[in-house]
Design a protein around this motif. Structure first.
Motif, short mmCIF file in Angstrom:
data_model
loop_
_atom_site.label_atom_id
_atom_site.label_comp_id
_atom_site.label_asym_id
_atom_site.label_seq_id
_atom_site.Cartn_x
_atom_site.Cartn_y
_atom_site.Cartn_z
N VAL A 1 63.88 68.80 89.51
CA VAL A 1 63.60 67.74 90.63
C VAL A 1 64.83 67.85 91.42
O VAL A 1 66.00 67.73 91.05
N LEU A 2 64.65 67.88 92.68
CA LEU A 2 65.89 68.06 93.76
C LEU A 2 66.02 66.80 94.46
O LEU A 2 67.34 66.80 94.98
N GLY B 1 67.70 66.45 89.31
CA GLY B 1 68.49 67.12 88.41
C GLY B 1 68.21 66.48 86.68
O GLY B 1 68.80 67.24 85.94
N ARG B 2 67.66 65.47 86.72
CA ARG B 2 67.54 64.83 85.46
C ARG B 2 65.85 64.63 84.97
O ARG B 2 65.90 64.79 83.61
N GLY B 3 64.88 64.67 86.12
CA GLY B 3 63.61 64.48 85.46
C GLY B 3 62.92 63.08 85.62
O GLY B 3 63.35 62.32 86.44
N ILE B 4 61.94 62.86 84.85
CA ILE B 4 61.04 61.57 84.80
C ILE B 4 61.88 60.72 83.82
O ILE B 4 62.06 60.93 82.61
N ILE B 5 62.27 59.65 84.60
CA ILE B 5 62.63 58.36 83.64
C ILE B 5 61.67 58.08 82.40
O ILE B 5 60.53 58.02 83.00
N GLY C 1 63.64 74.30 84.49
CA GLY C 1 62.40 73.59 84.87
C GLY C 1 62.08 72.43 84.03
O GLY C 1 61.00 72.17 83.73
N GLN C 2 63.14 72.25 82.97
CA GLN C 2 62.70 71.26 81.94
C GLN C 2 62.48 69.98 82.57
O GLN C 2 61.86 68.90 81.90
N ASN C 3 62.83 69.74 83.90
CA ASN C 3 62.68 68.35 84.41
C ASN C 3 61.37 67.93 84.35
O ASN C 3 61.03 66.76 84.30
N ILE C 4 60.46 68.68 84.86
CA ILE C 4 58.82 68.22 84.95
C ILE C 4 57.88 69.62 84.92
O ILE C 4 58.39 70.68 85.27
N ASP D 1 60.76 60.11 80.07
CA ASP D 1 59.90 61.24 79.55
C ASP D 1 60.93 61.94 78.37
O ASP D 1 62.05 61.76 78.56
N ARG D 2 60.42 62.61 77.56
CA ARG D 2 60.92 63.11 76.34
C ARG D 2 61.91 64.27 76.73
O ARG D 2 63.07 64.40 76.16
N ASN D 3 61.85 64.69 77.92
CA ASN D 3 62.66 65.79 78.45
C ASN D 3 63.59 65.26 79.50
O ASN D 3 64.55 65.90 80.14
N PHE D 4 64.04 64.09 79.93
CA PHE D 4 64.68 63.21 80.85
C PHE D 4 66.19 63.64 80.38
O PHE D 4 66.58 63.35 79.23
N ASP D 5 66.99 64.36 81.48
CA ASP D 5 68.30 64.54 81.02
C ASP D 5 68.60 65.88 80.44
O ASP D 5 69.73 65.70 79.59
N LYS D 6 67.54 66.49 79.96
CA LYS D 6 67.74 67.61 79.12
C LYS D 6 67.66 68.84 80.17
O LYS D 6 67.11 68.93 80.92
#
Length: 150
Positions: free
Chosen positions: A135-136, A26-30, A42-45, A32-37
């Motif tokens: 990201v699930l 639910g937060r994405g890639i640690i 699909g903003q996670n990855i 990365d610019r879009n982490f936790d947005k």
């Protein structure tokens, strides 16, 4: 297969190639610019096919690098558009394809040059720009890993 992995630590920042990335559900890639947005689905990855980069380079007589697409994951041998609305795994990490990653004005601006206009770039990538996913589950993804489907 995962061919390459990239992050940028800030919006419009330089893409950095990594051998592996850590993902949080639910937060994405640690890092990365879009982490936790979560401004859009699909903003996670984001994923894009190396085959689509090659198609673009051939059709427009360009030599853009993988990182120029601004996507996080460069894949090989996987048709990403077919993963819309589907769950899939890479290693132990689960994803859901939620939206095609259509080109934006920024990508058009980045790839435009004397031979190709911003409008041409955007038109060329419509339907070919990859996939946005949620990201699930938490986990690590590494270059060389393969997609798994149920």
């Amino acid at each position: 297969m995962i061919k390459s992995l990239y992050i940028a630590n800030k919006s419009r920042g330089t893409q950095q190639a990594l051998p592996e990335i850590r993902l949080i559900a639910g937060r994405g890639i640690i890092g990365d610019r879009n982490f936790d947005k979560s401004r859009w689905p699909g903003q996670n990855i984001t994923f894009v096919e190396t085959e689509e980069i090659a198609r673009y380079n051939t059709a427009y007589r360009q030599v853009i690098a993988e990182h120029a697409t601004r996507r996080n994951v460069i894949t090989e041998g996987v048709r990403l558009n077919e993963l819309m609305g589907r769950e899939f795994r890479i290693g132990g990490v689960r994803f859901r394809g939620v939206e095609l990653c259509e080109p934006c004005a920024f990508l058009g601006e980045l790839l435009a040059n004397d031979g190709t206009t911003q409008k041409d770039v955007i038109k060329a990538w419509i339907g070919h720009g990859g996939l946005r996913a949620n990201v699930l589950s938490d986990g690590t993804m590494k270059v060389g890993m393969h997609f798994e489907f149920d």
